[in-house]
Design an enzyme around this catalytic site. Sequence first.
Site, mmCIF file in Angstrom:
data_model
loop_
_atom_site.group_PDB
_atom_site.id
_atom_site.type_symbol
_atom_site.label_atom_id
_atom_site.label_comp_id
_atom_site.label_asym_id
_atom_site.label_seq_id
_atom_site.Cartn_x
_atom_site.Cartn_y
_atom_site.Cartn_z
ATOM 1 N N ARG A 115 -4.671 -55.950 -30.044
ATOM 2 C CA ARG A 115 -3.448 -55.654 -29.291
ATOM 3 C C ARG A 115 -3.078 -54.173 -29.275
ATOM 4 O O ARG A 115 -2.812 -53.598 -28.220
ATOM 5 C CB ARG A 115 -2.240 -56.417 -29.880
ATOM 6 C CG ARG A 115 -2.068 -57.800 -29.338
ATOM 7 C CD ARG A 115 -1.467 -58.681 -30.414
ATOM 8 N NE ARG A 115 -2.429 -58.803 -31.487
ATOM 9 C CZ ARG A 115 -3.391 -59.717 -31.516
ATOM 10 N NH1 ARG A 115 -3.461 -60.605 -30.563
ATOM 11 N NH2 ARG A 115 -4.269 -59.762 -32.489
ATOM 12 N N THR A 116 -3.024 -53.576 -30.466
ATOM 13 C CA THR A 116 -2.497 -52.209 -30.525
ATOM 14 C C THR A 116 -3.407 -51.259 -29.749
ATOM 15 O O THR A 116 -2.944 -50.477 -28.921
ATOM 16 C CB THR A 116 -2.334 -51.766 -31.993
ATOM 17 O OG1 THR A 116 -1.554 -52.753 -32.668
ATOM 18 C CG2 THR A 116 -1.631 -50.426 -32.084
ATOM 19 N N ARG A 133 -5.133 -45.137 -35.897
ATOM 20 C CA ARG A 133 -5.011 -46.229 -36.876
ATOM 21 C C ARG A 133 -6.045 -45.977 -37.961
ATOM 22 O O ARG A 133 -7.212 -45.683 -37.667
ATOM 23 C CB ARG A 133 -5.247 -47.584 -36.228
ATOM 24 C CG ARG A 133 -5.393 -48.683 -37.267
ATOM 25 C CD ARG A 133 -5.437 -50.060 -36.658
ATOM 26 N NE ARG A 133 -4.119 -50.487 -36.233
ATOM 27 C CZ ARG A 133 -3.801 -51.760 -36.011
ATOM 28 N NH1 ARG A 133 -4.699 -52.711 -36.168
ATOM 29 N NH2 ARG A 133 -2.590 -52.082 -35.628
ATOM 30 N N HIS A 147 3.886 -49.223 -39.261
ATOM 31 C CA HIS A 147 3.332 -49.493 -37.939
ATOM 32 C C HIS A 147 4.499 -49.360 -36.965
ATOM 33 O O HIS A 147 4.989 -50.341 -36.420
ATOM 34 C CB HIS A 147 2.758 -50.913 -37.940
ATOM 35 C CG HIS A 147 1.907 -51.271 -36.765
ATOM 36 N ND1 HIS A 147 1.818 -50.490 -35.631
ATOM 37 C CD2 HIS A 147 1.104 -52.355 -36.535
ATOM 38 C CE1 HIS A 147 0.999 -51.077 -34.771
ATOM 39 N NE2 HIS A 147 0.555 -52.206 -35.296
ATOM 40 N N LYS A 163 -22.217 -38.760 -39.969
ATOM 41 C CA LYS A 163 -23.070 -37.678 -40.511
ATOM 42 C C LYS A 163 -22.394 -36.960 -41.662
ATOM 43 O O LYS A 163 -22.961 -36.034 -42.234
ATOM 44 C CB LYS A 163 -23.354 -36.647 -39.414
ATOM 45 C CG LYS A 163 -24.017 -37.192 -38.178
ATOM 46 C CD LYS A 163 -24.225 -36.058 -37.184
ATOM 47 C CE LYS A 163 -24.657 -36.580 -35.824
ATOM 48 N NZ LYS A 163 -24.480 -35.564 -34.779
HETATM 49 C C1 NCD Z 1 -0.657 -56.235 -37.253
HETATM 50 C C2 NCD Z 1 -1.235 -55.034 -37.953
HETATM 51 O O1 NCD Z 1 -2.293 -54.548 -37.564
HETATM 52 O O2 NCD Z 1 -0.572 -54.580 -38.870
HETATM 53 N N1 NCD Z 1 -1.175 -56.496 -36.014
HETATM 54 C C3 NCD Z 1 -0.755 -55.767 -34.925
HETATM 55 O O3 NCD Z 1 -0.802 -54.568 -34.906
HETATM 56 N N2 NCD Z 1 -0.249 -56.458 -33.898
HETATM 57 C C4 NCD Z 1 -0.547 -57.418 -38.119
HETATM 58 C C5 NCD Z 1 -1.758 -57.962 -38.808
HETATM 59 O O4 NCD Z 1 -2.870 -57.426 -38.711
HETATM 60 O O5 NCD Z 1 -1.595 -58.973 -39.482
#
Ligand code: NCD
Length: 310
Positions: free
Chosen positions: A59-60, A109, A137, A88
């Site tokens: 999703r993100t 991320r 997040h 590398k």
């Molecule tokens: C979450 C995350 O990555 O923290 N998912 C997300 O970004 N929608 C929750 C999860 O991974 O459980």
Amino acid sequence: MKFKGRDIIDINDFSKEELLYILKTARRFDPQFVKKDRSNYTIAQGKIAAVLFFEQSTRTEQSFRSAAQKIGMGVIGFNDPQSTSIHKGETFADTIRIMDSYADVLIIRHPEPGSAKEAADIAEIPVINAGDGSNQHPTQTLLDLYTILKEQGTLDGIKVAFMGDLKYGRTVHALSIALSHFKVKQIFISHQDLAMPKEYIEILKKRGVAYEILTKIPDEFKGINFLYQTRVQKERFKDLKAFNKIKDEFILGKEFLSQLDKGVKLMHPLPRINEMASELDSHQNAIYFSQARNGLYVREALLALVLGRI
Ligand code: NCD
């Protein structure tokens, strides 16, 4: 209010007014509020988003890619660091320095808490934290707030319960902090080994937020407006035995339909594993799929704001 050039690292960096401003801006991209507006397509034309994912995501990552393209941006980046020169032996800092010179905004991320801040200290362009380990997040939080506001019409005078992995769940940490700006009672339901970390409870205490801690699923969710269910974050456990012991304790089976009938709305950042039965999905109060869709509108707004294009 100044968003242009700003990093989005920690939800604590935003005032209540700023949070509300972002949510208001997101409506402009939401077809439920504004009929298809073609001028949105060119808002950030000529700008490049670099999507740097050192940890898995559906999703993100994809909603950021989609949001960037929907407002006219080009997108570069990676989601498998092993396919880059990191393989590398290139350092994180050098990788960020290079991407900084190719893009106008970095979306990152990484499994290490604090890594987004580290990137922001190196990069000149705005950095958006798309999840740093078990820490935060913030863009998920904005879409969660947006969803609550859209469903409820207000962020005040409500009760929100969090369930599952409150220790490692970064979405819970950041949402709890954000909700502390509003008149929201917070209820934390988890195994004691996955309880909400003390530092977050301390913040709630300091801000005079009403809260409750439960170690069992209540029989009744009467009066609770939203239940925010979460996945036990297997990847954050050092000891897999400990994970296996508690992974199945806070799951919602199809018997939870009766609570949905009574009005509690069920949210989840997704992905789910087994903590919510699929029989719940078609109930109108199971709102996790529209919650995920809202991420698109919030991310379109955020990108346009940090680029100073709206
Ligand atoms: C979450 C995350 O990555 O923290 N998912 C997300 O970004 N929608 C929750 C999860 O991974 O459980």
